[in-house]
Write a protein that holds these residues in place. Structure first.
Motif, short mmCIF file in Angstrom:
data_model
loop_
_atom_site.label_atom_id
_atom_site.label_comp_id
_atom_site.label_asym_id
_atom_site.label_seq_id
_atom_site.Cartn_x
_atom_site.Cartn_y
_atom_site.Cartn_z
N TYR A 163 0.82 -1.22 0.00
CA TYR A 163 0.00 0.00 0.00
C TYR A 163 0.85 1.27 0.00
O TYR A 163 1.97 1.29 0.53
CB TYR A 163 -0.89 0.04 1.24
N CYS A 184 -6.20 6.99 4.43
CA CYS A 184 -6.65 6.45 3.15
C CYS A 184 -5.40 5.90 2.46
O CYS A 184 -4.41 6.62 2.30
CB CYS A 184 -7.28 7.54 2.30
N GLN A 238 -3.75 3.31 -0.79
CA GLN A 238 -4.05 2.75 -2.11
C GLN A 238 -3.24 1.48 -2.33
O GLN A 238 -2.04 1.44 -2.07
CB GLN A 238 -3.71 3.76 -3.21
N CYS A 239 -3.93 0.44 -2.80
CA CYS A 239 -3.24 -0.82 -3.11
C CYS A 239 -2.38 -0.60 -4.36
O CYS A 239 -2.86 -0.10 -5.39
CB CYS A 239 -4.28 -1.91 -3.37
N LYS A 278 -6.84 0.24 -5.95
CA LYS A 278 -8.07 0.46 -5.21
C LYS A 278 -7.77 1.09 -3.85
O LYS A 278 -6.74 0.81 -3.24
CB LYS A 278 -8.79 -0.88 -5.01
N LYS A 279 -8.68 1.96 -3.38
CA LYS A 279 -8.48 2.65 -2.10
C LYS A 279 -9.05 1.82 -0.95
O LYS A 279 -10.09 1.16 -1.09
CB LYS A 279 -9.15 4.02 -2.11
N TYR A 280 -8.37 1.92 0.20
CA TYR A 280 -8.81 1.27 1.43
C TYR A 280 -8.59 2.22 2.60
O TYR A 280 -7.87 3.22 2.49
CB TYR A 280 -8.03 -0.03 1.67
N MET A 287 -10.32 -6.48 5.51
CA MET A 287 -9.45 -7.00 4.45
C MET A 287 -8.28 -7.81 5.04
O MET A 287 -8.09 -8.97 4.72
CB MET A 287 -8.90 -5.84 3.60
N VAL A 310 -6.84 -3.02 7.93
CA VAL A 310 -7.23 -2.54 6.60
C VAL A 310 -8.66 -2.98 6.31
O VAL A 310 -8.98 -4.18 6.38
CB VAL A 310 -6.27 -3.07 5.51
N THR A 311 -9.53 -1.98 6.01
CA THR A 311 -10.93 -2.27 5.67
C THR A 311 -11.26 -1.55 4.35
O THR A 311 -10.46 -0.75 3.85
CB THR A 311 -11.90 -1.79 6.76
N ASP A 312 -12.43 -1.82 3.81
CA ASP A 312 -12.80 -1.12 2.57
C ASP A 312 -12.98 0.37 2.83
O ASP A 312 -13.33 0.80 3.93
CB ASP A 312 -14.05 -1.75 1.94
N TYR A 313 -12.69 1.15 1.80
CA TYR A 313 -12.79 2.61 1.89
C TYR A 313 -14.24 3.02 1.66
O TYR A 313 -14.87 2.61 0.67
CB TYR A 313 -11.87 3.25 0.85
#
Length: 448
Positions: free
Chosen positions: A180, A196, A198-199, A204-206, A247, A259-262
């Motif tokens: 990330y 915030c 980014q992978c 994708k943002k998380y 995640m 880490v979770t979804d954004y």
């Protein structure tokens, strides 16, 4: 030659004594050391290393480092201890033998030649010299080996743990950075900070929550490993539409990164109300209904959130969607009363302040009542302890509300725990249900 055939009273010269003692002590040491070292090292090292390493490494390393540290420490410690014990025993035996050989050989010279003559004829003249030599060697070897092994094990374990922890922390930090990149800071609190990220591969943002002082958090045993309560709760609850999807997590030193979804388009409910004022009654009802449903799901999964408030509700005005976040205060649900506080003072029910304890579900009802009051008025219901345990909130702040919404809040914030609305009835309250038809169905369900 057996040690009992050696006599100190027959006038042998120093050379002969030295050779005899060397041969005798060799055999004696061989037996003594074999028994002594095998018992001593076996017991001392097994108990010391097992208990010390097991407790220290298990508690310190397992809690602050991931499983890889435990494995690498185990291997390192095992190799280091083996080498150290081997060297220590070898050095200790050499030193002990040389000390013990010189002591028995010098003692006879200072003793009168007539001394052995006074012993009974039936007893061999060599016995007095034989027993002290054997005991002396055995004790010396035992003590020396014990001390040396103890010091060597301590040093080896310390160095091995230190090196393994450093390597693992570095590897985990590198692993997170490789996966990330940090984009921006979303917020912070007493728990830590949220970023915030980014992978790097998927772009994708998380959301990455960095929790400080994880060693002070509750842990729960899962698959023979202790993991932080918050991680366990999120894993268990992930997939519900009103909870952020878990995640992965990384443990780095005394911190964990979750880490979770954004949540694009969401902000915390507290900030939304601060900026836009109170919610409409319809929006407030939609929010409270979802909160009741998600808290009920948590209970079903055996988890009590314990910190329901506006700051822990992520709100998206488009469709009045919510996500319950921050399980840092969570506990495993039980039927026992809590005798310690978690969460925010003004959302703790009055029975805690009056009786020094409160039960999970009545406590959740009280917190949801506080949340509903805030959504409908933009004010917190309580500003002092006296209001919580005695006078109650300022009901004039809800003068604009419908009868149903006002009844819901009053039933939730009843100071008497026994008269407070039960949690299972919250979703059946007329203000919360969607329609008269749904209300009728719920009434029928309750009567069955």
């Amino acid at each position: 030659m057996p040690l009992t055939n050696f006599s100190v009273g027959d006038g042998a010269n120093d050379k002969s004594v030295s050779q005899s003692v060397s041969q005798s002590v060799s055999q004696s040491v061989s037996q003594s050391v074999s028994q002594s070292v095998s018992q001593s090292v076996s017991q001392s090292v097994s108990q010391s290393v097992s208990q010390s390493v097991s407790q220290s490494v298990s508690q310190s390393v397992s809690q602050s480092v991931s499983q890889s540290v435990s494995q690498s420490v185990s291997q390192s410690v095992s190799q280091s201890v083996s080498q150290s014990v081997s060297q220590s025993v070898s050095q200790s035996v050499s030193q002990s033998v040389s000390q013990s050989v010189s002591q028995p050989a010098s003692q006879p010279a200072s003793q009168p030649a007539s001394q052995p003559a006074s012993q009974p004829a039936s007893q061999p003249a060599s016995q007095p010299a034989s027993q002290p030599a054997s005991q002396s060697v055995s004790q010396s070897v035992s003590q020396s080996v014990s001390q040396s092994v103890s010091q060597s094990v301590s040093q080896s374990v310390g160095q091995s743990v230190s090196q393994s922890v450093s390597q693992t922390v570095s590897q985990q930090l590198d692993s997170f950075k490789r996966s990330y990149s940090i984009q921006s800071k979303l917020g912070e609190g007493s728990f830590g900070e949220v970023f915030c990220v980014q992978c790097r591969s998927s772009k994708k943002k998380y959301a990455a929550k960095v929790v400080k002082n994880v060693k002070h958090q509750d842990k729960i045993l899962q698959n023979d490993k202790l993991i932080p309560m918050e991680v366990w709760a999120l894993k268990r609850l992930s997939g519900h539409p009103n909870i952020a999807t878990f995640m992965e997590h990384h443990q780095i030193k005394d911190k964990i990164v979750i880490v979770t979804d954004y949540l694009s388009g969401y902000s915390d409910l507290f900030d939304h109300i601060e900026e836009h004022g109170r919610l409409t009654e319809l929006s407030a009802r939609n929010v409270i209904r979802q909160v009741v449903e998600v808290v009920g799901f948590c209970f079903k999964m055996g988890i009590d959130h314990r910190d329901i408030k506006e700051e822990n509700i992520m709100y998206n005005p488009a469709g009045d969607q919510i996500k319950l976040i921050d399980f840092g205060s969570a506990s495993v649900l039980s039927n026992r009363a809590y005798n310690f506080v978690r969460g925010t003072d003004i959302y703790i029910p009055p029975e805690h302040y009056l009786n020094s304890q409160y039960y999970p579900k009545p406590g959740a009802v009280w917190a949801i009542g506080c949340l509903a009051f805030c959504c409908l008025s933009s004010f917190t219901p309580f500003t002092s302890l006296n209001q919580i345990v005695s006078t109650g909130p300022d009901w004039s702040l809800l003068a604009h509300c419908s009868t149903d919404s006002l009844d819901f809040v009053k039933c939730s914030l009843n100071i008497s725990e026994k008269k407070r609305m039960p949690f299972h009835m919250m979703r059946h309250h007329l203000w919360v249900v969607d329609s008269i038809e749904e209300f009728s169905n719920l009434e029928l369900e309750c009567s069955l």
